[in-house]
Design a protein around this motif. Structure first.
Motif, PDB file in Angstrom:
ATOM      1  N   LYS A   1      -4.473  -2.426  -5.135  1.00  0.00           N
ATOM      2  CA  LYS A   1      -4.819  -1.787  -3.862  1.00  0.00           C
ATOM      3  C   LYS A   1      -6.311  -1.483  -3.849  1.00  0.00           C
ATOM      4  O   LYS A   1      -6.827  -0.831  -4.753  1.00  0.00           O
ATOM      5  CB  LYS A   1      -4.002  -0.498  -3.700  1.00  0.00           C
ATOM      6  N   ALA A   2      -7.003  -1.965  -2.801  1.00  0.00           N
ATOM      7  CA  ALA A   2      -8.448  -1.795  -2.732  1.00  0.00           C
ATOM      8  C   ALA A   2      -8.853  -0.612  -1.859  1.00  0.00           C
ATOM      9  O   ALA A   2      -9.859   0.043  -2.116  1.00  0.00           O
ATOM     10  CB  ALA A   2      -9.096  -3.071  -2.203  1.00  0.00           C
ATOM     11  N   ASP A   3      -8.052  -0.322  -0.825  1.00  0.00           N
ATOM     12  CA  ASP A   3      -8.442   0.751   0.083  1.00  0.00           C
ATOM     13  C   ASP A   3      -7.208   1.206   0.847  1.00  0.00           C
ATOM     14  O   ASP A   3      -6.232   0.474   0.981  1.00  0.00           O
ATOM     15  CB  ASP A   3      -9.511   0.249   1.069  1.00  0.00           C
TER      16      ASP A   3
ATOM     17  N   ASP B   1      -6.158   3.106   4.576  1.00  0.00           N
ATOM     18  CA  ASP B   1      -6.591   3.603   5.877  1.00  0.00           C
ATOM     19  C   ASP B   1      -5.772   4.848   6.203  1.00  0.00           C
ATOM     20  O   ASP B   1      -4.727   4.784   6.850  1.00  0.00           O
ATOM     21  CB  ASP B   1      -6.391   2.525   6.945  1.00  0.00           C
TER      22      ASP B   1
ATOM     23  N   THR C   1       0.828  -1.208   0.000  1.00  0.00           N
ATOM     24  CA  THR C   1       0.000   0.000   0.000  1.00  0.00           C
ATOM     25  C   THR C   1       0.863   1.258   0.000  1.00  0.00           C
ATOM     26  O   THR C   1       0.619   2.197  -0.760  1.00  0.00           O
ATOM     27  CB  THR C   1      -0.930   0.013   1.223  1.00  0.00           C
TER      28      THR C   1
END
Length: 330
Positions: free
Chosen positions: A270-272, A274, A170
């Motif tokens: 990459k989905a999300d 934080d 990420t």
């Protein structure tokens, strides 16, 4: 006006420069200082070079540049300078009748107040104690990535836990995206300062202006008629249109595999992100360093400061756009 008069005016201006005054060349952006001022030459010291740091600039070369400016309606294009002649216009800009116009890429003669290539004192890097965190996404993500890299043994990625690999992936993705966005912003500014494919060097590398040629076909019928008129058979240039094939598949019972060669592959995306967790970790690093006085923390602070300095060098482009201004005193 004889060149000898302008030459002695220039020498007087150079003598009046404060000790440690730094000049910058208009094309290569090399910083240098005056080492010695003599009747027939000016000796300079480059600040960003490890070899050939000292160089003499000869009076006769200044006269050649002077003639080129005055004989061409008071302007001369910088990209027409011989190789390694970049310091000459920078020094000549100290004369009250000459200045470098970086927007136009020229050195010009003028009757009004002129700007010089002398960098203002406040353009020099600030002390580490006075440095502030740049408001750049890539800066924060780069610090987090370095912290994550230091906390894991990266000799074999297979030994890392899945969550550690996810974090590293990420952060690498975020750094890449934000660095590319910043790179494009820097490139837009650089394009206004680079001239005719002439390389410009910095401490870490060099860049040059290049061009890309894109082309697209004109109207299909116009292309076909033009080529047929030139003796090219229509069948030689017609081909299967993918968009039309897709439209045809929707109204038939054929499958994609009947007309396409399909090669499937899997990849990680990459989905999300934080952002709150990243911000908490980043602030924690800063608070931990600020609160600790042991040798290890001091060493880590030094490493982060060195990293910050390197990131700033890689993501900034110092310019000579803020100059001392002189009045026409000759």
């Amino acid at each position: 006006m004889p060149f000898s008069v302008s030459w002695h005016t220039l020498l007087e201006e150079l003598e009046d420069l404060p000790d440690g005054a730094t000049l910058v060349t208009p094309l290569s952006r090399d910083r240098f200082r005056l080492h010695d001022i003599q009747e027939q030459r000016v000796v300079i010291d480059f600040l960003d070079r490890d070899i050939d740091t000292t160089r003499p600039l000869q009076r006769d070369q200044f006269e050649t540049l002077y003639r080129r400016v005055t004989d061409n309606d008071g302007a001369f294009e910088l990209d027409r300078l011989p190789p390694d002649a970049d310091p000459y216009p920078a020094v000549l800009s100290l004369h009250p009748r000459f200045e470098v116009d970086e927007q136009q890429g020229m050195i010009v003669e003028t009757e009004g107040p002129t700007a010089t290539q002398v960098l203002d004192d406040d353009s020099s890097p600030a002390d580490a104690s006075e440095r502030t965190e740049p408001e750049l996404d890539v800066y924060a993500d780069a610090l987090l990535l370095v912290d994550a890299l230091e906390r894991h043994d990266l000799d074999t990625f297979e030994d890392l836990e899945t969550d550690a690999l996810v974090n590293l992936y990420t952060l690498c993705s975020d750094v890449q995206r934000n660095a590319d966005s910043l790179r494009k912003e820097i490139a837009d500014v650089l394009l206004t300062r680079l001239h005719h494919d002439r390389p410009v060097s910095g401490p870490f590398g060099s860049v040059q202006r290049t061009s890309r040629r894109n082309k697209s076909l004109k109207d299909d019928q116009a292309v076909i008629e033009t080529l047929e008129a030139a003796g090219v058979d229509r069948e030689q240039i017609t081909s299967v249109d993918r968009s039309k094939v897709d439209d045809a598949l929707e109204v038939t019972e054929l499958s994609e595999s009947d007309v396409y060669e399909i090669d499937e592959s899997e990849y990680v995306r990459k989905a999300d992100v934080d952002e709150e967790s990243k911000e908490t970790r980043l602030q924690g690093l800063k608070d931990q360093l600020a609160a600790s006085d042991d040798d290890e923390a001091a060493e880590l602070r030094d490493e982060i400061e060195a990293l910050e300095a390197r990131i700033e060098e890689l993501t900034s482009f110092r310019t000579g756009t803020t100059f001392h201004t002189r009045s026409n005193a000759e």
